[in-house]
Design an enzyme around this catalytic site. Structure first.
Site, mmCIF file in Angstrom:
data_model
loop_
_atom_site.group_PDB
_atom_site.id
_atom_site.type_symbol
_atom_site.label_atom_id
_atom_site.label_comp_id
_atom_site.label_asym_id
_atom_site.label_seq_id
_atom_site.Cartn_x
_atom_site.Cartn_y
_atom_site.Cartn_z
ATOM 1 N N HIS A 45 -0.636 -28.563 -36.754
ATOM 2 C CA HIS A 45 -0.252 -28.518 -35.333
ATOM 3 C C HIS A 45 1.018 -29.327 -35.067
ATOM 4 O O HIS A 45 1.339 -29.609 -33.925
ATOM 5 C CB HIS A 45 -1.408 -29.002 -34.454
ATOM 6 C CG HIS A 45 -2.527 -28.012 -34.356
ATOM 7 N ND1 HIS A 45 -3.726 -28.263 -33.736
ATOM 8 C CD2 HIS A 45 -2.625 -26.735 -34.822
ATOM 9 C CE1 HIS A 45 -4.507 -27.197 -33.805
ATOM 10 N NE2 HIS A 45 -3.867 -26.250 -34.471
ATOM 11 N N THR A 46 1.733 -29.679 -36.112
ATOM 12 C CA THR A 46 3.099 -30.201 -35.963
ATOM 13 C C THR A 46 4.058 -29.057 -35.619
ATOM 14 O O THR A 46 5.189 -29.287 -35.205
ATOM 15 C CB THR A 46 3.561 -30.909 -37.264
ATOM 16 O OG1 THR A 46 4.889 -31.369 -37.095
ATOM 17 C CG2 THR A 46 3.536 -29.972 -38.465
ATOM 18 N N ASP B 130 3.317 -30.131 -30.845
ATOM 19 C CA ASP B 130 4.036 -31.397 -31.075
ATOM 20 C C ASP B 130 5.348 -31.242 -30.308
ATOM 21 O O ASP B 130 6.277 -30.623 -30.797
ATOM 22 C CB ASP B 130 4.277 -31.593 -32.574
ATOM 23 C CG ASP B 130 5.388 -32.596 -32.873
ATOM 24 O OD1 ASP B 130 5.805 -33.327 -31.951
ATOM 25 O OD2 ASP B 130 5.834 -32.643 -34.034
ATOM 26 N N HIS C 190 -6.497 -18.733 -40.177
ATOM 27 C CA HIS C 190 -7.444 -17.795 -39.570
ATOM 28 C C HIS C 190 -8.024 -16.861 -40.643
ATOM 29 O O HIS C 190 -9.232 -16.625 -40.692
ATOM 30 C CB HIS C 190 -6.703 -17.006 -38.486
ATOM 31 C CG HIS C 190 -7.537 -16.027 -37.728
ATOM 32 N ND1 HIS C 190 -7.689 -16.055 -36.360
ATOM 33 C CD2 HIS C 190 -8.242 -14.954 -38.133
ATOM 34 C CE1 HIS C 190 -8.464 -15.061 -35.970
ATOM 35 N NE2 HIS C 190 -8.805 -14.375 -37.028
ATOM 36 N N ASP C 191 -7.148 -16.357 -41.523
ATOM 37 C CA ASP C 191 -7.602 -15.428 -42.564
ATOM 38 C C ASP C 191 -8.608 -16.108 -43.495
ATOM 39 O O ASP C 191 -9.694 -15.583 -43.750
ATOM 40 C CB ASP C 191 -6.395 -14.910 -43.364
ATOM 41 C CG ASP C 191 -6.796 -13.857 -44.380
ATOM 42 O OD1 ASP C 191 -7.678 -13.030 -44.061
ATOM 43 O OD2 ASP C 191 -6.239 -13.854 -45.496
ATOM 44 N N ASP D 35 -8.344 -13.124 -47.814
ATOM 45 C CA ASP D 35 -8.336 -11.760 -48.360
ATOM 46 C C ASP D 35 -7.499 -10.814 -47.503
ATOM 47 O O ASP D 35 -7.648 -9.589 -47.604
ATOM 48 C CB ASP D 35 -9.770 -11.222 -48.483
ATOM 49 C CG ASP D 35 -10.472 -11.141 -47.137
ATOM 50 O OD1 ASP D 35 -9.893 -11.592 -46.125
ATOM 51 O OD2 ASP D 35 -11.600 -10.623 -47.085
ATOM 52 N N ASP E 249 6.533 -32.308 -39.723
ATOM 53 C CA ASP E 249 6.611 -33.748 -40.003
ATOM 54 C C ASP E 249 5.310 -34.423 -39.556
ATOM 55 O O ASP E 249 4.369 -33.735 -39.166
ATOM 56 C CB ASP E 249 7.837 -34.359 -39.298
ATOM 57 C CG ASP E 249 7.856 -34.024 -37.808
ATOM 58 O OD1 ASP E 249 6.763 -33.886 -37.220
ATOM 59 O OD2 ASP E 249 8.954 -33.881 -37.234
ATOM 60 N N PRO F 24 -12.887 -22.829 -35.372
ATOM 61 C CA PRO F 24 -13.286 -23.987 -34.572
ATOM 62 C C PRO F 24 -12.788 -23.823 -33.143
ATOM 63 O O PRO F 24 -11.856 -23.056 -32.884
ATOM 64 C CB PRO F 24 -12.578 -25.152 -35.274
ATOM 65 C CG PRO F 24 -11.467 -24.535 -36.038
ATOM 66 C CD PRO F 24 -11.850 -23.136 -36.354
ATOM 67 N N SER G 255 -7.839 -9.926 -44.647
ATOM 68 C CA SER G 255 -8.607 -9.074 -43.721
ATOM 69 C C SER G 255 -8.082 -9.240 -42.289
ATOM 70 O O SER G 255 -8.211 -8.333 -41.471
ATOM 71 C CB SER G 255 -10.103 -9.375 -43.792
ATOM 72 O OG SER G 255 -10.320 -10.759 -43.735
HETATM 73 C C1 HEM Z 1 -9.060 -28.210 -36.420
HETATM 74 C C2 HEM Z 1 -9.410 -27.125 -35.783
HETATM 75 C C3 HEM Z 1 -8.411 -26.212 -35.123
HETATM 76 C C4 HEM Z 1 -8.476 -25.754 -33.853
HETATM 77 C C5 HEM Z 1 -9.580 -26.023 -32.848
HETATM 78 C C6 HEM Z 1 -7.286 -24.959 -33.633
HETATM 79 C C7 HEM Z 1 -6.993 -24.306 -32.469
HETATM 80 C C8 HEM Z 1 -5.769 -23.769 -32.158
HETATM 81 C C9 HEM Z 1 -5.408 -23.206 -30.884
HETATM 82 C C10 HEM Z 1 -6.345 -23.051 -29.693
HETATM 83 C C11 HEM Z 1 -4.111 -22.836 -30.952
HETATM 84 C C12 HEM Z 1 -3.271 -22.189 -29.840
HETATM 85 C C13 HEM Z 1 -3.158 -20.708 -30.018
HETATM 86 C C14 HEM Z 1 -2.271 -20.099 -28.973
HETATM 87 O O1 HEM Z 1 -2.395 -20.428 -27.787
HETATM 88 O O2 HEM Z 1 -1.407 -19.268 -29.334
HETATM 89 C C15 HEM Z 1 -3.642 -23.172 -32.267
HETATM 90 C C16 HEM Z 1 -2.354 -22.967 -32.700
HETATM 91 C C17 HEM Z 1 -1.944 -23.227 -33.983
HETATM 92 N N1 HEM Z 1 -2.743 -23.629 -35.034
HETATM 93 FE FE1 HEM Z 1 -4.605 -24.353 -34.889
HETATM 94 N N2 HEM Z 1 -6.536 -24.959 -34.762
HETATM 95 C C18 HEM Z 1 -7.189 -25.702 -35.711
HETATM 96 C C19 HEM Z 1 -6.782 -25.894 -37.012
HETATM 97 C C20 HEM Z 1 -5.625 -25.401 -37.546
HETATM 98 C C21 HEM Z 1 -5.284 -25.424 -38.942
HETATM 99 C C22 HEM Z 1 -6.202 -25.934 -40.046
HETATM 100 C C23 HEM Z 1 -4.040 -24.897 -39.060
HETATM 101 C C24 HEM Z 1 -3.215 -24.667 -40.299
HETATM 102 C C25 HEM Z 1 -3.213 -25.484 -41.319
HETATM 103 C C26 HEM Z 1 -3.597 -24.553 -37.734
HETATM 104 C C27 HEM Z 1 -2.360 -24.056 -37.415
HETATM 105 C C28 HEM Z 1 -1.947 -23.732 -36.144
HETATM 106 C C29 HEM Z 1 -0.570 -23.416 -35.786
HETATM 107 C C30 HEM Z 1 0.627 -23.463 -36.722
HETATM 108 C C31 HEM Z 1 -0.572 -23.091 -34.429
HETATM 109 C C32 HEM Z 1 0.623 -22.639 -33.579
HETATM 110 C C33 HEM Z 1 0.681 -21.135 -33.604
HETATM 111 C C34 HEM Z 1 1.862 -20.547 -32.844
HETATM 112 O O3 HEM Z 1 2.648 -21.250 -32.236
HETATM 113 O O4 HEM Z 1 1.973 -19.307 -32.904
HETATM 114 N N3 HEM Z 1 -4.594 -24.834 -36.851
HETATM 115 N N4 HEM Z 1 -4.662 -23.723 -32.989
#
Ligand code: HEM
Length: 316
Positions: A194-195, A236, A69-70, A77, A244, A164, A79
């Site tokens: 998202h693993t 996952d 997000h940052d 940075d 993984d 996104p 922010s």
């Molecule tokens: C490809 C586009 C992406 C979209 C549309 C997206 C969207 C989301 C959404 C909607 C959530 C759920 C947030 C919640 O309900 O708390 C989430 C969680 C998460 N995202 Fe993504 N994300 C994307 C890419 C990424 C990337 C690039 C990373 C890191 C490399 C990432 C890491 C995570 C992690 C680790 C969670 C779990 C957070 C938690 O359990 O607190 N995401 N993401």
């Protein structure tokens, strides 16, 4: 004699240029950036993150998401950490960035600043990058070298947030990641983040109830049951706290949680990469590291346009 004088003149000009450019070249990222001022930095952050992960299973996923997000919003940075005095900052409630991620960074920063050598010499942006690496590696993922030397931004506003959407199709995802200088392969590897962790039901409920043909029907039924009991599901659900490649295997089985996850398998242009990562965890790990390193270079601030924030929550 002439050539000696010319050589001396050239050396003088080079030295002058280096001196003038110093504030900028100093902020060029490199792994040993703090070797002189804070030699134990990596060890300090490692043990602080370890404690955070013992305290909460949400620490690692929340920290990884915080880094993304940052970096995606006005560069890496820190922010995203700023609490705006008027409530206008990068982290309004809608994005659901969990407090455990912020706490992990604040605790690591306190640990760094408790070492007199390091006090106020390490940027919050670099602490986020290091804490993210620890969150990944201590969850079973790759242990990689982190480039350092970022400065902290001074501004944080809601309107600058660019992320996104979980319902994005492949073209939209590619368009978004290309603005960060990242390729489709980088995007697919990073989506493997998202693993870890969970998503609120509001982000995927529209896909359930037979509304999305790419969703496995038994997964659909399982999610409806889950969301009737609680407001989140694991991204996952096989190994939610293990880093993984099962995320990709889930996609092959129609068990991707977000639309933006499952589309990577549904769309034939990205399916090959998903299949490849599903079969080769080692390649997923090395591509993830390449993509994280590129992500970590986005919009890096220098001494000219940044600062070393004393409290990660407020500009100095
Ligand atoms: C490809 C586009 C992406 C979209 C549309 C997206 C969207 C989301 C959404 C909607 C959530 C759920 C947030 C919640 O309900 O708390 C989430 C969680 C998460 N995202 Fe993504 N994300 C994307 C890419 C990424 C990337 C690039 C990373 C890191 C490399 C990432 C890491 C995570 C992690 C680790 C969670 C779990 C957070 C938690 O359990 O607190 N995401 N993401």
């Amino acid at each position: 004699m002439h050539s000696m004088a010319n050589l001396a003149a050239i050396v003088f000009v080079v030295i002058l240029k280096v001196a003038v450019l110093w504030p900028f070249t100093a902020a060029q990222l490199r792994p040993d950036y703090y070797a002189g001022v804070c030699p134990n930095l990596e060890g300090i952050v490692r043990s602080s993150v370890k404690q955070s992960m013992v305290k909460s299973p949400i620490s690692a996923p929340a920290t990884l998401r915080l880094f993304f997000h940052d970096c995606a919003t006005t560069g890496c940075d820190a922010s995203v950490m700023i609490i705006g005095s008027t409530g206008d900052d990068e982290n309004p409630d809608g994005y659901l960035l969990k407090p455990e991620g912020f706490q992990t960074i604040l605790d690591a920063k306190a640990a760094v600043d408790s070492d007199p050598q390091c006090r106020y010499k390490v940027s919050c942006a670099d602490i986020i990058a290091l804490a993210t690496r620890e969150s990944v590696s201590q969850s079973g993922g790759p242990n990689y070298t982190v480039e350092l030397g970022r400065y902290d931004g001074r501004k944080s506003t809601d309107r600058s947030v660019r992320l996104p959407d979980p319902s994005d199709n492949l073209d939209s995802l590619n368009a978004f990641f290309s603005t960060l200088g990242l390729s489709q392969t980088d995007m697919i590897a990073l989506s493997g983040g998202h693993t870890l962790g969970a998503a609120d039901c509001d982000f995927f409920k529209y896909r359930t109830g037979g509304n999305d043909q790419s969703m496995n029907p038994s997964f659909d039924a399982q999610l409806q049951e889950t969301c009737a009991k609680q407001n989140f599901a694991f991204l996952d659900d096989v190994t939610p706290i293990g880093f993984d490649n099962l995320y990709y295997r889930n996609l092959q089985n129609g068990r991707g949680l977000l639309g933006s996850d499952q589309v990577l398998y549904t769309d034939e242009r990205s399916r090959g990469t998903v299949d490849f990562y599903a079969a080769n965890q080692g390649t997923f790990f090395s591509d993830f590291v390449i993509a994280m390193t590129k992500l970590g270079r986005v919009g890096v601030k220098t001494a000219a346009d940044g600062e070393l924030r004393r409290d990660c929550r407020y500009p100095n």
